[in-house]
Design an enzyme around this catalytic site. Structure first.
Site, PDB file in Angstrom:
ATOM      1  N   GLY A  54      47.590  43.162  32.847  1.00  0.00           N
ATOM      2  CA  GLY A  54      47.592  42.112  31.824  1.00  0.00           C
ATOM      3  C   GLY A  54      46.380  41.208  31.891  1.00  0.00           C
ATOM      4  O   GLY A  54      45.768  40.886  30.870  1.00  0.00           O
ATOM      5  N   CYS A  82      34.823  40.374  50.058  1.00  0.00           N
ATOM      6  CA  CYS A  82      34.878  39.493  51.223  1.00  0.00           C
ATOM      7  C   CYS A  82      36.160  39.782  51.999  1.00  0.00           C
ATOM      8  O   CYS A  82      37.250  39.572  51.503  1.00  0.00           O
ATOM      9  CB  CYS A  82      34.891  38.029  50.804  1.00  0.00           C
ATOM     10  SG  CYS A  82      33.477  37.591  49.817  1.00  0.00           S
TER      11      CYS A  82
END
Ligand SMILES: *Cc1c(COP(=O)(O)O)cnc(C)c1O
Length: 392
Positions: free
Chosen positions: A207, A333
C-alpha cells in the site's frame, strides 16, 4: 538562518498518502469502526462491503479477480507468504521439486525468505544480474528446470528502478512447470501489470508504495490453475485460510482507493514524473557533467535516478551538506555499520563508487520547483563534500 523546507525525493522508500486516499479512509476510522467479519450486524456488513469493494479495485489494477487477492500487512508479508507458503505446501504434498530461483538484486525480504528455505531442505539459487541490472535470460533458462519449484523475480528494483522482463521470465518458469512469483511493490501502479500476460502465479503489492497507507498490502494468488499455499499464521482462517487475523478495514479501503487512482492515473503520473526526472538530471548535469546513471537507461521506471557522483566522495557527506533534501544513499544501515549497497555491487559497481551513490525517487507530488531546488542543493553539497574531508 532558517532551514529550508524539506524536499521529499525518496518515493521508493515510501510514498505520501494521497489526500483522496486519506479522505476515503476517514469514515472507516470515525463513523464505522466495525469488524468486517461481524456480519451479524449492519455495521459489520457495511465494513465487509467496503473491504470487498477495495479488494475488487486491487484486483483490477493487475487484471486479477477479487477472490484471487489475499490482504496482508504489506509486501514483506506477501513475499514471505508466497515463497515459504508455496514451498511448504508443495513439500507437504510430496512434491519432489526443491529448487527456488531468485536474483541477487531482490529485496531483502525475498532473499531472506528464499535463504530460510535452505534449512527446510529446499535448494536456493541466487542468480547474478547483468551490469545493467537486468536478469540474464540465458542464465535463467539454464537454472530453471524440472527440479525447479518456484521462480521469484521482482517487477521493478527498489534501488535502481530497472524493470525486469516479466513476460519472458514467466514464459521460462511456465515452460519448466515452475511457479512464478513477482514482488511488484515498486511496479504496481508505476507500470502496467497484467497477471495473465505475465503468467504470474503470485504477485505482491504494498500500500505505502502506491500512495496508500503503511501496514497494508496484498498477494495475488492464481485460481486457474489453482496455486496452493501453506499459511504462515494459525488463527481464525480469514482470507480463505491463508491469512488469519482481523482485516483492518480503514487500511484496506485506503489500499483500494490507492489502487483505483493508480489504475486511472498511473500513466499520467509516469509522464509527468519523467518530465521532472529529466529536468532534475539536466540541471544536475549542468553542474556536474560526470554524474553517472546506474541501471539500464531505458528499461526503468520514470521516477528513479540512481546516481554515482564523481570523485572520492561519500554520499552521506553530500546528504549531510544538503540536509533539507530527502534522498537515500542506497545503503542498507544495519546497526551502526553502513554497508555499501548489495544491489549496486551485484551490478559490478565498486564499493567506493557504491558509497558515492544517491538514490533519487521522484513521485506524484514532486513539483518542478522541488527538483530545481534539489538539483542546486545537491550540486552545491557535492562541491562542499569534495572540498572538505574527501579522501582519495
Ligand atoms: C518496500 C518494498 C518491500 C517491502 O514492502 P512493505 O510493504 O514495506 O513490507 C518489498 N519489496 C520491494 C521491492 C519494496 O520496494
Amino acid at each position: 538562518m532558517r532551514p529550508n523546507r524539506p524536499i521529499y525525493l525518496d518515493n521508493h522508500a515510501t510514498t505520501p498518502v494521497d489526500p483522496r486516499v486519506l479522505a476515503a479512509m476517514r469514515p472507516w476510522w470515525e463513523e464505522n469502526f466495525a469488524n468486517p467479519h461481524s456480519v451479524e450486524h449492519v455495521l459489520g456488513r457495511a465494513a465487509e462491503a467496503a473491504v470487498e469493494q477495495a479488494r475488487e479495485a486491487v484486483a483490477e489494477l493487475i487484471g486479477a479477480e477479487a477472490r484471487e487477492i489475499i490482504l496482508t500487512s504489506g509486501a514483506t508479508e506477501s513475499n514471505n507468504l508466497a515463497i515459504k507458503g508455496a514451498a511448504r505446501f508443495a513439500a507437504q504434498q510430496g512434491e519432489p521439486r526443491r529448487r527456488v530461483v531468485t536474483l541477487a538484486t531482490e529485496h531483502k525480504c525475498v532473499l531472506e525468505s528464499v535463504g530460510d528455505l535452505a534449512a527446510e531442505g529446499f535448494e536456493p539459487v541466487v542468480l547474478p544480474v547483468r551490469a545493467d541490472g537486468l536478469v540474464d535470460l540465458d542464465r535463467l533458462r539454464a537454472a530453471v528446470d524440472d527440479r525447479t519449484l518456484l521462480v521469484t523475480i521482482m517487477a521493478v528494483n527498489n534501488e535502481i528502478g530497472v524493470i525486469q522482463p516479466l513476460a519472458e521470465i514467466g514464459e521460462i518458469a511456465k515452460a519448466a512447470g515452475a511457479l512464478f512469483h513477482t514482488d511488484a511493490a515498486q511496479g504496481s501502479g508505476r507500470i502496467p501489470l497484467d497477471v495473465a500476460a505475465l503468467r504470474a502465479d503470485l504477485l505482491s503489492i504494498s500500500g505505502h508504495k502506491i500512495y496508500g497507507p503503511k501496514g497494508i498490502g496484498a498477494l495475488y494468488v492464481r485460481r486457474r490453475p489453482r496455486v496452493r499455499l501453506a499459511p504462515l499464521f494459525s488463527g481464525g482462517g480469514q482470507e480463505r485460510g491463508l491469512r488469519s487475523g482481523t482485516l483492518p478495514a480503514p487500511l484496506i479501503v485506503g489500499l483500494g482507493e490507492a489502487a483505483r487512482l493508480a489504475a486511472i492515473e498511473g500513466a499520467l503520473d509516469a509522464g509527468r514524473i519523467a518530465g521532472q526526472r529529466d529536468r532534475f538530471l539536466a540541471a544536475l548535469r549542468a553542474e556536474i557533467p560526470e554524474v553517472r546513471l546506474n541501471g539500464d537507461p531505458e528499461r526503468r521506471v520514470a521516477g528513479n535516478l540512481n546516481l554515482t557522483f564523481p570523485g572520492a566522495v561519500d554520499a552521506q557527506a553530500i546528504m549531510a551538506a544538503a540536509p533539507e533534501i530527502c534522498v537515500s544513499t542506497g545503503s542498507a544501515c544495519s546497526s551502526a555499520e553502513v554497508e555499501p549497497s548489495y544491489v549496486l555491487q551485484a551490478l559490478g559497481i565498486s564499493e567506493r563508487e557504491a558509497r558515492a551513490t544517491l538514490r533519487i525517487g521522484i513521485g506524484r507530488f514532486t513539483s518542478p520547483a522541488d527538483v530545481d531546488q534539489a538539483a542546486a542543493s545537491l550540486a552545491a553539497a557535492w562541491r562542499h563534500a569534495i572540498g572538505s574531508g574527501a579522501r582519495p
